[in-house]
Design an enzyme around this catalytic site. Structure first.
Site, short mmCIF file in Angstrom:
data_model
loop_
_atom_site.label_atom_id
_atom_site.label_comp_id
_atom_site.label_asym_id
_atom_site.label_seq_id
_atom_site.Cartn_x
_atom_site.Cartn_y
_atom_site.Cartn_z
N ARG A 1 5.22 45.48 3.65
CA ARG A 1 5.84 46.25 4.74
C ARG A 1 7.29 45.83 4.84
O ARG A 1 7.60 44.70 5.21
CB ARG A 1 5.10 46.00 6.06
CG ARG A 1 5.63 46.79 7.26
CD ARG A 1 4.81 46.44 8.50
NE ARG A 1 5.18 47.24 9.65
CZ ARG A 1 6.15 46.93 10.51
NH1 ARG A 1 6.86 45.82 10.34
NH2 ARG A 1 6.40 47.72 11.54
N SER B 1 -3.24 54.77 9.54
CA SER B 1 -3.15 54.29 10.92
C SER B 1 -3.68 55.36 11.86
O SER B 1 -3.25 56.51 11.79
CB SER B 1 -1.70 53.96 11.29
OG SER B 1 -1.25 52.82 10.60
N LYS C 1 5.37 45.20 17.48
CA LYS C 1 5.54 46.53 18.07
C LYS C 1 5.20 46.44 19.57
O LYS C 1 4.13 46.86 20.00
CB LYS C 1 4.63 47.54 17.39
CG LYS C 1 5.00 47.82 15.94
CD LYS C 1 4.13 48.93 15.37
CE LYS C 1 4.55 49.30 13.97
NZ LYS C 1 3.74 50.43 13.42
#
Length: 225
Positions: A43, A111, A141
């Site tokens: 990521r 997701s 997040k």
């Protein structure tokens, strides 16, 4: 690339932090693999294309040495170019059906946030697993929508797929996610910000070591074609 037959992915799903120094990132991921990570996600939201390709390619080789799949976040193009084992798509990252067409034998994760209907749609599109979260408050997040723990089991029932719990997972709260139905735990900070990455990864991996939890090697699990 993808093994044959349907999968029951299990264990620690290590998600890489954003690190521009490839050697440092590689060392961190190798430590997580040595600690028992079952799958790794590359990521790198802000990495330039050239750096992302270099890092993903080297991580794919490292993961291959450990017999662990590497999944690339967001980009089918990058996953294919780097020789990764699969791709993970979020809401804005493209059509899962198209990703399945382009990676017919790759691992496809989607997701689903806190949406059971999205989990059903992911299964229909050919996903191999779904991710639910944020199951706990997340420093990565902080504004993420919270997903109640009971959604893990409901999403698995609705989709028939292995479920990855994501968001704010630590060694202290991980058992709650597993008890609620998580097949894998997606972790960034609690592994890669730890003073000893290998030890932190091993702590998560041990949570899946009892006979009732099954094999935590994602590659060893059969997967749907």
């Amino acid at each position: 690339m993808r093994s044959e037959g349907p999968a029951r992915l299990r264990g620690l799903y290590a998600v890489t932090p954003g690190v521009s120094d490839t050697a440092v990132l590689l060392a961190q991921v190798e430590a997580a693999l040595a600690g028992g990570a079952s799958m790794v996600q590359y990521r790198a939201k802000d990495a330039p294309r050239e750096l992302a390709l270099e890092q993903a390619t080297r991580l794919a080789a490292a993961c291959g040495t450990f017999g662990v799949p590497l999944v690339v976040n967001d980009s089918v193009d990058l996953a294919l170019a780097a020789g990764a084992d699969g791709v993970h798509l979020g809401r804005e990252d493209g059509d899962p059906r198209e990703a399945r067409r382009r990676m017919p034998r790759g691992i496809l994760g989607v997701s689903c946030y806190a949406e059971v209907e999205r989990a059903r749609a992911a299964a229909a599109a050919g996903a191999d697993y779904i991710a639910i979260g944020s199951v706990f408050p997340s420093s990565t997040k902080p504004a993420a929508v919270r997903a109640p723990l009971d959604l893990l089991a409901r999403a698995r029932e609705a989709s028939g797929l292995p479920v990855v719990a994501i968001g704010g997972i630590t060694l202290a709260n991980a058992p709650q996610a597993i008890a609620a139905g998580a097949d894998m735990l997606a972790v960034i900070s609690a592994v890669f910000d730890a003073p000893d990455v290998r030890s932190a990864a091993a702590g998560f991996a041990r949570l899946f070591d009892s006979p009732s939890t099954g094999n935590r090697d994602a590659r060893a699990q059969p997967q749907p074609l």
